[in-house]
Design a protein around this motif. Structure first.
Motif, PDB file in Angstrom:
ATOM      1  N   ILE A 159      -8.458   5.114 -14.819  1.00 39.29           N
ATOM      2  CA  ILE A 159      -7.679   6.252 -13.946  1.00 39.29           C
ATOM      3  C   ILE A 159      -6.361   6.175 -14.155  1.00 39.29           C
ATOM      4  N   SER A 160      -5.458   7.188 -13.906  1.00 39.29           N
ATOM      5  CA  SER A 160      -3.996   7.070 -14.127  1.00 39.29           C
ATOM      6  C   SER A 160      -3.338   6.275 -13.182  1.00 39.29           C
ATOM      7  N   LYS A 161      -2.012   5.754 -13.740  1.00 36.91           N
ATOM      8  CA  LYS A 161      -1.270   4.940 -12.895  1.00 36.91           C
ATOM      9  C   LYS A 161      -0.810   5.857 -11.514  1.00 36.91           C
ATOM     10  N   ARG A 162      -0.500   6.662 -11.708  1.00 30.77           N
ATOM     11  CA  ARG A 162      -0.162   7.828 -10.414  1.00 30.77           C
ATOM     12  C   ARG A 162      -1.201   7.851  -9.509  1.00 30.77           C
ATOM     13  N   THR A 163      -2.376   7.773 -10.050  1.00 28.67           N
ATOM     14  CA  THR A 163      -3.464   7.897  -9.017  1.00 28.67           C
ATOM     15  C   THR A 163      -3.471   6.533  -8.042  1.00 28.67           C
ATOM     16  N   VAL A 164      -3.493   5.291  -8.968  1.00 25.33           N
ATOM     17  CA  VAL A 164      -3.340   4.127  -8.349  1.00 25.33           C
ATOM     18  C   VAL A 164      -2.435   4.099  -7.299  1.00 25.33           C
ATOM     19  N   GLU A 165      -1.128   4.341  -7.486  1.00 26.90           N
ATOM     20  CA  GLU A 165       0.142   4.320  -6.692  1.00 26.90           C
ATOM     21  C   GLU A 165      -0.216   5.239  -5.459  1.00 26.90           C
ATOM     22  N   THR A 166      -0.818   6.516  -5.648  1.00 33.43           N
ATOM     23  CA  THR A 166      -1.265   7.385  -4.636  1.00 33.43           C
ATOM     24  C   THR A 166      -1.901   6.507  -3.467  1.00 33.43           C
ATOM     25  N   GLN A 167      -2.994   6.086  -4.257  1.00 37.18           N
ATOM     26  CA  GLN A 167      -4.230   5.366  -3.462  1.00 37.18           C
ATOM     27  C   GLN A 167      -3.656   4.342  -2.572  1.00 37.18           C
ATOM     28  N   ILE A 168      -2.742   3.398  -3.254  1.00 39.65           N
ATOM     29  CA  ILE A 168      -2.336   2.279  -2.564  1.00 39.65           C
ATOM     30  C   ILE A 168      -1.216   2.806  -1.323  1.00 39.65           C
ATOM     31  N   SER A 169      -0.538   3.952  -1.589  1.00 39.33           N
ATOM     32  CA  SER A 169       0.349   4.466  -0.672  1.00 39.33           C
ATOM     33  C   SER A 169      -0.510   5.051   0.562  1.00 39.33           C
ATOM     34  N   LYS A 170      -1.434   5.733   0.131  1.00 43.80           N
ATOM     35  CA  LYS A 170      -2.453   6.018   1.135  1.00 43.80           C
ATOM     36  C   LYS A 170      -2.980   5.114   1.985  1.00 43.80           C
ATOM     37  N   ALA A 171      -3.309   4.098   1.381  1.00 47.16           N
ATOM     38  CA  ALA A 171      -4.250   3.045   2.356  1.00 47.16           C
ATOM     39  C   ALA A 171      -2.932   2.223   3.157  1.00 47.16           C
ATOM     40  N   LEU A 172      -1.722   2.164   2.476  1.00 46.93           N
ATOM     41  CA  LEU A 172      -0.671   1.583   3.517  1.00 46.93           C
ATOM     42  C   LEU A 172      -0.479   2.413   4.583  1.00 46.93           C
ATOM     43  N   LYS A 173      -0.232   3.615   4.483  1.00 44.78           N
ATOM     44  CA  LYS A 173      -0.131   4.635   5.574  1.00 44.78           C
ATOM     45  C   LYS A 173      -1.332   4.522   6.657  1.00 44.78           C
ATOM     46  N   ILE A 174      -2.470   4.573   6.241  1.00 47.74           N
ATOM     47  CA  ILE A 174      -3.462   4.383   7.192  1.00 47.74           C
ATOM     48  C   ILE A 174      -3.413   3.301   7.786  1.00 47.74           C
ATOM     49  N   LEU A 175      -3.372   2.192   7.122  1.00 42.37           N
ATOM     50  CA  LEU A 175      -3.190   0.747   7.860  1.00 42.37           C
ATOM     51  C   LEU A 175      -2.215   0.591   8.801  1.00 42.37           C
ATOM     52  N   ARG A 176      -0.829   1.224   8.481  1.00 40.88           N
ATOM     53  CA  ARG A 176       0.157   1.234   9.433  1.00 40.88           C
ATOM     54  C   ARG A 176      -0.085   1.983  10.848  1.00 40.88           C
ATOM     55  N   VAL A 177      -0.920   2.916  10.502  1.00 39.90           N
ATOM     56  CA  VAL A 177      -1.218   3.824  11.665  1.00 39.90           C
ATOM     57  C   VAL A 177      -2.337   2.992  12.477  1.00 39.90           C
ATOM     58  N   LYS A 178      -3.226   2.262  11.932  1.00 41.72           N
ATOM     59  CA  LYS A 178      -4.476   1.668  12.479  1.00 41.72           C
ATOM     60  C   LYS A 178      -3.886   0.300  13.307  1.00 41.72           C
TER      61      LYS A 178
END
Length: 192
Positions: A159-178
């Motif tokens: 997959i693209s690097k951009r997809t990886v960065e987006t998914q990591i960023s999304k995971a961190l946001k979710i974890l921050r909320v939880k």
């Protein structure tokens, strides 16, 4: 009129002026009594800085309650207030000393690694990671637990690097909320 009667009249007049928020009179009374009261408090407390704090607190209380004061003699009023504050301070010190003697010094505590941090926190993090969408969880896991770089994850998953960065960023946001209630502990866990 005797000296004592004159003194009572002048104290009464000064008290009335302070009662009416006359700052000039308040400063006059403060300047007249302050140093003598600090010396008096210091005879009891044996610490000039604390004695000064006590006397200042008495004057602050006088100003804060000025509208309801009934003072016949400033000297008697101040001596009694300072004495009471000194006694309160000494009692607080005794209580503090008793509790300090009961609480072990942190430097002398022998503890294995903080089990709560190791077990409970790890479980909270794992549960939050498990709740991520499968692809997001996989990418986050590779990044944080396998220590793979963005380019390595992108190549491995095709997959693209951009997809990886987006998914990591999304995971961190979710974890921050939880894990918002545990942020301070997480910071200590990861940075100290």
């Amino acid at each position: 009129m005797g000296v004592n009667e004159t003194k009572l009249i002048s104290d009464y007049g000064l008290a009335e002026s302070i009662k009416n928020s006359n700052q000039g009179v308040f400063e006059l009374v403060f300047n007249y009594y302050y140093s003598g009261l600090v010396i008096y408090a210091d005879q009891i407390i044996k610490d000039t800085a604390i004695s000064e704090d006590i006397v200042q607190s008495v004057f602050m209380k006088l100003w804060e309650t000025r509208e309801s004061i009934e003072i016949r003699s400033f000297r008697s009023y101040f001596i009694q207030c300072v004495k009471n504050r000194c006694i309160d301070h000494l009692r607080n010190q005794q209580v503090k000393h008793r509790f300090d003697n009961r609480i072990p010094d942190a430097n002398h505590l022998v503890m294995e690694e903080d089990l709560w941090t190791k077990n409970e926190l790890a479980e909270l993090i794992q549960n939050a990671v498990d709740d991520l969408a499968p692809r997001c969880r996989e990418i986050f896991w590779m990044s944080r637990y396998e220590n793979l770089k963005v380019a390595e994850i992108a190549e491995k998953l095709n997959i693209s690097k951009r997809t990886v960065e987006t998914q990591i960023s999304k995971a961190l946001k979710i974890l921050r909320v939880k894990l918002v209630d545990y942020i301070s502990v997480l910071i200590l866990y990861f940075f100290y």
